[in-house]
Design an enzyme around this catalytic site. Structure first.
Site, PDB file in Angstrom:
ATOM      1  N   ASP A  34      -1.418  -2.030   9.047  1.00 20.61           N
ATOM      2  CA  ASP A  34      -1.330  -3.410   9.502  1.00 20.61           C
ATOM      3  C   ASP A  34      -1.979  -4.289   8.442  1.00 20.61           C
ATOM      4  O   ASP A  34      -3.096  -4.015   8.014  1.00 20.61           O
ATOM      5  CB  ASP A  34      -2.063  -3.558  10.840  1.00 20.61           C
ATOM      6  CG  ASP A  34      -1.789  -4.910  11.449  1.00 20.61           C
ATOM      7  OD1 ASP A  34      -0.648  -5.129  11.902  1.00 20.61           O
ATOM      8  OD2 ASP A  34      -2.696  -5.767  11.437  1.00 20.61           O
ATOM      9  N   GLY A  91       7.162  -9.969   0.618  1.00 18.47           N
ATOM     10  CA  GLY A  91       6.371 -10.866   1.466  1.00 18.47           C
ATOM     11  C   GLY A  91       5.742 -12.016   0.691  1.00 18.47           C
ATOM     12  O   GLY A  91       6.428 -12.789   0.008  1.00 18.47           O
TER      13      GLY A  91
END
Ligand code: ITT
Length: 189
Positions: free
Chosen positions: A67, A144
């Site tokens: 994460d 990203g």
């Protein structure tokens, strides 16, 4: 002797590419493209621990999950736990707009790797990477937020995976995991 295999539960091919490179001399990594419930919590360690435990039980195999997120100082840590949602919605250009005219460009990436084997409790490993937000997108490498992040004045969007892997948040977390896991395997031999 066959090489040891670890399953990495992620939809993100960029994360997979970086992890494969770090693990290639140690063990095999197989991507599992499975969706797992993401705990709503500000603490990414809890999210990774919960995800790892859930996936290990579902797949009945030892797994890692990861994460991560971008935390911008001038935006008081935003997008932080909302990084994936913000990337899908307003994206890099949206973050640059929010930061227009802001002199404080300090930001950090955080990564938490969660490991769990079936019937065991999860373990987590954390890595942080400080840098600065650029004022426009630069480069086409990585994924990203990479095109708007720079490290020591070097745009991450222009780094190769090898260069990014020398310094990134994910590397810092994955290397701690790699060392811990190597010790765990040798204790078993
Ligand atoms: P998973 O399937 O592994 O969850 P994801 O991309 O949804 O993949 P996260 O939920 O951890 O990953 O969300 C993290 C967000 O932050 C996502 O939008 C990533 O693109 C971004 N991010 C994480 N690490 C990054 C990195 O090294 N460089 C650029 N952006 C990154």
């Amino acid at each position: 002797m066959p090489r040891h295999k670890i399953h990495f539960v992620t939809h993100n091919p960029g994360k997979m590419r970086e992890a494969e490179l770090l693990f290639r001399d140690y063990f095999d990594l197989e991507q599992v493209d499975m969706t797992y419930p993401e705990l709503q919590d500000d603490d990414p360690s809890k999210i990774a621990a919960y995800g790892a435990k859930y996936c290990a039980e579902q797949l009945d195999k030892p797994v890692i999950v990861e994460d991560s997120g971008l935390f911008v100082d001038a935006l008081r840590g935003f997008p932080g736990p909302y990084s994936a949602y913000v990337q899908h919605t307003i994206g890099n250009r949206g973050i640059l707009k929010l930061m227009a005219g802001e002199p404080n460009r300090r930001a950090e990436f955080r990564s938490v790797v969660g490991y769990c084997a079936p019937g065991e409790e999860p373990t987590t490993f954390t890595g942080v990477w400080w840098g600065e937000l650029l004022t426009e997108e630069v480069g086409t490498n990585g994924f990203g937020y990479d095109p708007i992040f720079s490290y020591r004045r070097f745009p991450v969007g222009e780094m190769t995976t090898e260069q990014k892997n020398e310094v990134s948040h994910r590397t810092r977390a994955l290397l701690q995991f790699r060392e811990w896991y190597e010790n765990k395997l040798s204790a078993r031999r």
